[in-house]
Design an enzyme around this catalytic site. Structure first.
Site, PDB file in Angstrom:
ATOM      1  N   HIS A  69     -10.258   1.151   0.130  1.00  0.00           N
ATOM      2  CA  HIS A  69      -9.620   1.883   1.583  1.00  0.00           C
ATOM      3  C   HIS A  69     -10.742   2.468   2.234  1.00  0.00           C
ATOM      4  O   HIS A  69     -12.003   3.083   2.043  1.00  0.00           O
ATOM      5  CB  HIS A  69      -9.043   3.722   1.297  1.00  0.00           C
ATOM      6  CG  HIS A  69      -7.826   3.777   1.011  1.00  0.00           C
ATOM      7  ND1 HIS A  69      -6.871   3.077  -0.253  1.00  0.00           N
ATOM      8  CD2 HIS A  69      -6.690   4.521   1.158  1.00  0.00           C
ATOM      9  CE1 HIS A  69      -5.831   3.346  -0.959  1.00  0.00           C
ATOM     10  NE2 HIS A  69      -5.754   4.478   0.934  1.00  0.00           N
TER      11      HIS A  69
ATOM     12  N   HIS B  18       0.977  -1.170  -0.024  1.00  0.00           N
ATOM     13  CA  HIS B  18       0.596   0.393  -0.186  1.00  0.00           C
ATOM     14  C   HIS B  18       0.716   1.682   0.367  1.00  0.00           C
ATOM     15  O   HIS B  18       1.682   1.696   1.109  1.00  0.00           O
ATOM     16  CB  HIS B  18      -0.548  -0.180   1.681  1.00  0.00           C
ATOM     17  CG  HIS B  18      -1.926   1.392   1.217  1.00  0.00           C
ATOM     18  ND1 HIS B  18      -3.049   0.783   1.675  1.00  0.00           N
ATOM     19  CD2 HIS B  18      -1.649   2.451   1.078  1.00  0.00           C
ATOM     20  CE1 HIS B  18      -4.192   1.791   1.508  1.00  0.00           C
ATOM     21  NE2 HIS B  18      -3.135   2.873   1.517  1.00  0.00           N
TER      22      HIS B  18
ATOM     23  N   HIS C 221       1.053   4.503  -2.307  1.00  0.00           N
ATOM     24  CA  HIS C 221       0.982   6.097  -3.312  1.00  0.00           C
ATOM     25  C   HIS C 221       1.651   6.640  -4.187  1.00  0.00           C
ATOM     26  O   HIS C 221       2.588   6.855  -3.236  1.00  0.00           O
ATOM     27  CB  HIS C 221      -0.591   7.102  -2.710  1.00  0.00           C
ATOM     28  CG  HIS C 221      -1.736   6.676  -2.064  1.00  0.00           C
ATOM     29  ND1 HIS C 221      -2.404   6.005  -3.028  1.00  0.00           N
ATOM     30  CD2 HIS C 221      -1.950   5.701  -0.946  1.00  0.00           C
ATOM     31  CE1 HIS C 221      -3.478   5.752  -1.885  1.00  0.00           C
ATOM     32  NE2 HIS C 221      -3.311   5.581  -0.785  1.00  0.00           N
TER      33      HIS C 221
ATOM     34  N   ASP D 215       1.992   3.940   3.046  1.00  0.00           N
ATOM     35  CA  ASP D 215       1.193   5.275   2.317  1.00  0.00           C
ATOM     36  C   ASP D 215       1.522   5.963   1.471  1.00  0.00           C
ATOM     37  O   ASP D 215       1.953   5.828   0.006  1.00  0.00           O
ATOM     38  CB  ASP D 215       0.050   6.033   3.080  1.00  0.00           C
ATOM     39  CG  ASP D 215      -1.362   5.444   3.653  1.00  0.00           C
ATOM     40  OD1 ASP D 215      -1.135   5.232   1.842  1.00  0.00           O
ATOM     41  OD2 ASP D 215      -2.140   6.177   3.762  1.00  0.00           O
ATOM     42  N   ASP D 216       1.860   6.904   1.951  1.00  0.00           N
ATOM     43  CA  ASP D 216       2.062   8.097   1.201  1.00  0.00           C
ATOM     44  C   ASP D 216       3.745   8.778   2.380  1.00  0.00           C
ATOM     45  O   ASP D 216       3.946   9.721   3.022  1.00  0.00           O
ATOM     46  CB  ASP D 216       2.217   9.560   1.475  1.00  0.00           C
ATOM     47  CG  ASP D 216       0.056   9.070   1.296  1.00  0.00           C
ATOM     48  OD1 ASP D 216       0.327   8.554  -0.674  1.00  0.00           O
ATOM     49  OD2 ASP D 216      -0.583   9.145   1.875  1.00  0.00           O
TER      50      ASP D 216
ATOM     51  N   GLU E  57     -10.208   3.763   8.172  1.00  0.00           N
ATOM     52  CA  GLU E  57      -9.279   4.883   8.119  1.00  0.00           C
ATOM     53  C   GLU E  57     -10.598   6.164   8.503  1.00  0.00           C
ATOM     54  O   GLU E  57      -9.663   6.394  10.019  1.00  0.00           O
ATOM     55  CB  GLU E  57      -8.778   5.508   6.992  1.00  0.00           C
ATOM     56  CG  GLU E  57      -7.339   6.100   6.924  1.00  0.00           C
ATOM     57  CD  GLU E  57      -6.704   7.072   5.931  1.00  0.00           C
ATOM     58  OE1 GLU E  57      -7.749   7.133   4.722  1.00  0.00           O
ATOM     59  OE2 GLU E  57      -5.739   7.545   6.313  1.00  0.00           O
TER      60      GLU E  57
HETATM   61  N1  ADE Z   1      -4.273   8.816  -0.377  1.00  0.00           N
HETATM   62  C1  ADE Z   1      -3.240   9.104  -0.347  1.00  0.00           C
HETATM   63  N2  ADE Z   1      -3.077   8.498   0.985  1.00  0.00           N
HETATM   64  C2  ADE Z   1      -4.094   8.837   1.329  1.00  0.00           C
HETATM   65  C3  ADE Z   1      -5.027   8.364   2.557  1.00  0.00           C
HETATM   66  N3  ADE Z   1      -3.943   7.843   3.596  1.00  0.00           N
HETATM   67  N4  ADE Z   1      -6.383   7.443   2.729  1.00  0.00           N
HETATM   68  C4  ADE Z   1      -7.105   7.901   1.691  1.00  0.00           C
HETATM   69  N5  ADE Z   1      -6.517   8.437   0.940  1.00  0.00           N
HETATM   70  C5  ADE Z   1      -5.880   8.269   0.428  1.00  0.00           C
HETATM   71 ZN    ZN Z   2      -3.598   5.381   1.011  1.00  0.00          ZN
END
Ligand code: ADE
Ligand code: ZN
Length: 330
Positions: free
Chosen positions: A192, A12, A14, A273-274, A195
């Protein structure tokens, strides 16, 4: 060997969210775009909360305007992943940012990304697969266009379909048509949920979109019956602990439900994630989990095994990656 040095599988991440801030600044300068407002004094991305994070994220993607930009981004991101000893990574790609959802443009962007991935596999041994991803707050109609992009390019590299974005937009079921399109093209599914949405969002993703994996899903912990159902059904959670703490889904790693979910038999995996948005790397995720929950090499081996089983790749790739996980002392 420290657990942080172990080989890793990431499911996971992006690609736009993995863009290093210095890379974004460099491209902005080349293209004369002013995105200075999205950075803090130390050069990192600055945001106040989740909504603001999405705004900053989308502002940063403005610098990504051509397939060549994505080629460079993919190389930079995979270099960083390989430095964390990630041997297999699945990356969410948003056709909305790669050519505005147009299939012809998407093919060009995807070609550039796949070329960069092939080079990095040769140069650094990291294997990448792609999951085209709808942006939820762009709505169900746009999600269908994204699914069409995914359908048209499904194959060895594009193996899944997903959805991220603002969970406050509609319900999971509003996107069922797009997910049905992707399923019919043979793509594996993830969305997703859980969250920002509560346990019901996880239930809806499983029931209405028929996903095999859930992005995050950590708020399932609020409903013990759901936790049991997820464990029994073998639904895999793509848990991103550093992201959850940085965005305020969980107050701290010590209070994060990942260990509890795992104890109750849920298939959990670990991802970033990011990463630059959360000052995270896969190395740091492993290290922090080991410090806070006392997890040892055997626990991380089990996590990797779960992730590899749940990976959206063909079996030949799965076997090749399994060899990369073998350790002399295991
Ligand atoms: N897009 C990138 N990171 C995200 C996240 N944590 N939740 C939802 N969309 C996302
Ligand atoms: Zn994500």
């Amino acid at each position: 060997m420290s657990v942080a040095d172990l080989p890793k599988i990431e499911l996971h991440m992006h690609i736009e969210g993995a863009m290093p801030p210095a890379f974004a600044r460099g491209l902005a300068q080349e293209k004369k775009i002013d995105i200075s407002g999205i950075f803090a004094g130390d050069g990192s991305y600055r945001y106040r909360d989740f909504r603001d994070f999405l705004r900053v994220y989308e502002a940063a993607t403005q610098v990504l305007q051509t397939p060549q930009d994505y080629y460079r981004l993919t190389r930079a991101v995979l270099e960083e992943s390989a430095a964390s000893n990630v041997v297999y990574t699945e990356s969410f790609l948003a056709p909305d940012f790669c050519g505005g959802g147009d299939v012809t443009a998407w093919r060009d962007y995807l070609g550039a990304i796949e070329q960069a991935a092939a080079e990095m596999e040769r140069e650094a041994g990291i294997v990448m697969r792609a999951i085209p991803t709808a942006v939820r707050h762009f709505g169900p109609e746009q999600a269908k266009r994204t699914a069409r992009c995914a359908q048209e390019t499904a194959g060895r590299f594009v193996t899944g379909f997903g959805m991220g974005g603002d969970e406050a937009m509609g319900r999971q079921g509003d996107f069922a048509y797009a997910f049905d399109m992707a399923r019919e093209a043979g793509l594996r599914l993830t969305s997703h949920a859980g969250e920002w949405g509560g346990p019901e969002s996880v239930r809806e993703a499983i029931r209405d979109l028929r996903v095999a994996r859930i992005g995050h899903g950590v708020r399932a912990i609020e409903d013990p019956a759901l936790v049991e159902e997820i464990a029994e059904a073998g639904i895999v959670l793509e848990v991103c602990p550093g992201s959850n703490v940085a965005l305020g889904v969980c107050r701290s790693l010590a209070r994060h439900p990942i260990a509890d979910l795992r104890r109750r038999g849920v298939k959990v995996t670990v991802s970033t994630d990011d990463p630059p948005f959360f000052h995270s790397t896969m190395r740091r995720e492993f290290n922090d989990l080991s410090e806070v929950f006392g997890w040892e090499a055997g626990d991380f081996d089990a996590l990797n095994e779960t992730a590899l089983e749940a990976a959206f790749c063909d079996d030949a790739t799965r076997e090749a990656v399994a060899k990369k996980l073998e350790r002399d002392d295991a």
